[in-house]
Design an enzyme around this catalytic site. Structure first.
Site, short mmCIF file in Angstrom:
data_model
loop_
_atom_site.label_atom_id
_atom_site.label_comp_id
_atom_site.label_asym_id
_atom_site.label_seq_id
_atom_site.Cartn_x
_atom_site.Cartn_y
_atom_site.Cartn_z
N GLN A 13 0.83 -1.20 0.00
CA GLN A 13 0.00 0.00 0.00
C GLN A 13 0.87 1.26 0.00
O GLN A 13 1.64 1.47 0.94
CB GLN A 13 -0.87 -0.01 1.26
CG GLN A 13 -1.81 1.15 1.41
CD GLN A 13 -2.35 1.23 2.83
OE1 GLN A 13 -1.61 1.44 3.78
NE2 GLN A 13 -3.63 1.01 2.97
N GLY A 14 0.76 2.06 -1.04
CA GLY A 14 1.59 3.26 -1.16
C GLY A 14 0.80 4.53 -0.90
O GLY A 14 0.44 5.23 -1.86
N SER A 16 1.41 6.66 2.49
CA SER A 16 2.20 7.60 3.30
C SER A 16 3.45 8.06 2.58
O SER A 16 4.07 7.30 1.82
CB SER A 16 2.61 6.94 4.63
OG SER A 16 1.50 6.41 5.27
N GLU A 132 -9.50 -1.72 6.13
CA GLU A 132 -8.22 -1.94 6.81
C GLU A 132 -8.41 -1.79 8.32
O GLU A 132 -7.90 -2.59 9.11
CB GLU A 132 -7.18 -0.93 6.30
CG GLU A 132 -5.80 -1.16 6.91
CD GLU A 132 -4.75 -0.15 6.41
OE1 GLU A 132 -5.06 0.69 5.55
OE2 GLU A 132 -3.62 -0.24 6.92
N ASN A 265 -3.96 6.39 16.37
CA ASN A 265 -5.17 6.37 17.20
C ASN A 265 -5.68 7.78 17.51
O ASN A 265 -6.89 7.99 17.67
CB ASN A 265 -4.89 5.58 18.49
CG ASN A 265 -4.87 4.09 18.22
OD1 ASN A 265 -4.70 3.67 17.07
ND2 ASN A 265 -5.03 3.28 19.25
C1 FAD Z 1 4.84 -0.39 11.09
C2 FAD Z 1 4.15 0.57 10.17
C3 FAD Z 1 3.64 0.12 8.97
C4 FAD Z 1 3.07 1.01 8.07
N1 FAD Z 1 2.64 0.55 6.85
C5 FAD Z 1 2.21 1.43 5.93
C6 FAD Z 1 1.91 0.99 4.59
O1 FAD Z 1 2.02 -0.20 4.25
N2 FAD Z 1 1.52 1.92 3.69
C7 FAD Z 1 1.36 3.24 4.00
O2 FAD Z 1 0.97 4.01 3.13
N3 FAD Z 1 1.64 3.69 5.25
C8 FAD Z 1 2.06 2.81 6.22
N4 FAD Z 1 2.37 3.25 7.48
C9 FAD Z 1 2.33 4.68 7.76
C10 FAD Z 1 1.24 5.10 8.75
O3 FAD Z 1 -0.02 5.13 8.13
C11 FAD Z 1 1.68 6.49 9.29
O4 FAD Z 1 2.84 6.28 10.07
C12 FAD Z 1 0.60 7.12 10.13
O5 FAD Z 1 -0.48 7.52 9.33
C13 FAD Z 1 1.15 8.34 10.90
O6 FAD Z 1 1.79 9.23 10.03
P1 FAD Z 1 3.26 9.75 10.34
O7 FAD Z 1 4.12 8.58 10.66
O8 FAD Z 1 3.65 10.65 9.24
O9 FAD Z 1 3.14 10.58 11.70
P2 FAD Z 1 2.63 12.08 11.83
O10 FAD Z 1 1.45 12.30 10.96
O11 FAD Z 1 3.79 13.00 11.68
O12 FAD Z 1 2.14 12.10 13.34
C14 FAD Z 1 3.04 12.20 14.44
C15 FAD Z 1 2.21 12.21 15.72
O13 FAD Z 1 1.34 13.37 15.75
C16 FAD Z 1 0.00 12.96 15.94
N5 FAD Z 1 -0.88 13.82 15.14
C17 FAD Z 1 -0.68 14.21 13.85
N6 FAD Z 1 -1.70 14.98 13.43
C18 FAD Z 1 -2.57 15.08 14.48
C19 FAD Z 1 -3.84 15.71 14.67
N7 FAD Z 1 -4.41 16.41 13.69
N8 FAD Z 1 -4.46 15.57 15.86
C20 FAD Z 1 -3.88 14.85 16.87
N9 FAD Z 1 -2.68 14.22 16.75
C21 FAD Z 1 -2.05 14.32 15.58
C22 FAD Z 1 -0.07 11.53 15.44
O14 FAD Z 1 -1.11 10.82 16.05
C23 FAD Z 1 1.29 10.99 15.87
O15 FAD Z 1 1.26 10.59 17.21
C24 FAD Z 1 2.94 2.38 8.41
C25 FAD Z 1 3.42 2.84 9.65
C26 FAD Z 1 4.03 1.95 10.52
C27 FAD Z 1 4.56 2.48 11.83
#
Ligand code: FAD
Length: 279
Positions: A13-14, A16, A132, A265
């Protein structure tokens, strides 16, 4: 679809990108139409199992001029063997390789690999994310883990008695078990809706929140039950070692991910507040 069902084609899944996780609509990977192809340039991150995948389904920006960012995004299916794709591993804190960075350097993708309409990919992604999040509750896995935890607590001794008989430990264990039963029933309610033809809505986010909190709570109770034996990352030669407890610290580290992936979450709580409670 039959090839997916038979396990012949494996997909990743692409969605992020660096800087576009929670704020997914800010994604920058670009797809420019040139005749019967799109040319894709950009980077995805955290792509689970991309190093095994035959295909990737991707959100790409096809129109950067729209005021509403979600409206310029399309949904493309891309063959991972296409020239211009590079997969680079990310090693997680438990030492495991599950996730990757995926780079697209002028990758040619046939126009027929567009799903739904051009610029309407956000609708497809939202629909898929609902499914998902149903899966991330992982009730079956937590039930198996709970049984393992009980067996562990029964063989660990505290003051000469099995830990599972300790009232404070039992109290914590029981609370998790009750939450898991409630989650299972809620999950079944959602499945029943699905069977009736109603796709998962925003409220499915609660399964993701509760399910992942329960998974982490079980992991933490396992660490408590194992005590100092949970600290070793790998068995030491010639020691009388419990291989199960020796893996717990790495597992605990790995489980930090569950409250982040599939939308963190905190974001799920925002979705419930907005879409379900109307706040
Ligand atoms: C093990 C793993 C597997 C993954 N697999 C995939 C995959 O296969 N394909 C894919 O596309 N993505 C994947 N992801 C990505 C995942 O969907 C993102 O990590 C996730 O959506 C969080 O984005 P970020 O890491 O950029 O954190 P950020 O968006 O930078 O967030 C950082 C922190 O800030 C908090 N935060 C951000 N915005 C808000 C808000 N508006 N209100 C309150 N809190 C907030 C978040 O909850 C988090 O705690 C994976 C991630 C992990 C860790």
């Amino acid at each position: 679809l039959p090839r997916i069902y038979q396990g012949e084609d494996f997909w990743c899944q692409g969605y992020s990108e660096p800087g576009s996780g929670s704020d997914l609509a800010s994604l920058k990977t670009r797809a420019v139409r040139q005749g019967d192809h799109y040319v894709v340039t950009g980077q995805k991150i955290w792509t689970t199992q991309a190093h095994f995948a035959d295909w990737i389904f991707c959100l790409v920006r096809t129109d950067a001029s729209r005021d509403k960012r979600q409206e310029g995004i399309s949904f493309l299916l891309i063959d991972m063997r296409s020239p211009g794709i590079t997969v680079r591993p990310i090693i997680l804190m438990d030492g495991g390789h599950d996730v990757n960075e995926v780079f697209f350097d002028d990758v040619a993708v046939p126009v027929e690999n567009l799903v739904h309409e051009e610029h309407k990919g956000w609708t497809v992604a939202k629909y898929l994310l609902g499914y998902e999040r149903m899966g991330t509750g992982r009730v079956g896995q937590s039930k198996r883990e709970l049984a393992t935890l009980k067996a562990l607590a029964a063989r660990q001794l505290k003051d000469g008695q099995p830990l599972i008989e300790d009232p404070r430990f039992r109290d914590r264990l029981t609370r998790v078990e009750v939450e898991l039963m409630a989650l299972e029933i809620t999950n079944l309610r959602f499945l029943d809706q699905l069977r009736g033809g109603r796709p998962p809505g925003a409220e499915v986010s609660l399964l993701k929140i509760k399910g992942t909190e329960i998974q982490q709570a079980i992991g933490e109770l396992m660490m408590q039950a194992a005590g100092p034996f949970a600290q070793a990352f790998r068995p030491v030669d010639n020691m009388d070692f419990d291989h199960f407890t020796a893996r717990l610290a790495a597992r605990y580290c790995n489980m930090r991910k569950v409250t982040i992936y599939a939308g963190s979450n905190e974001i799920q709580r925002n979705i419930i507040a907005k879409a379900t409670l109307g706040l």
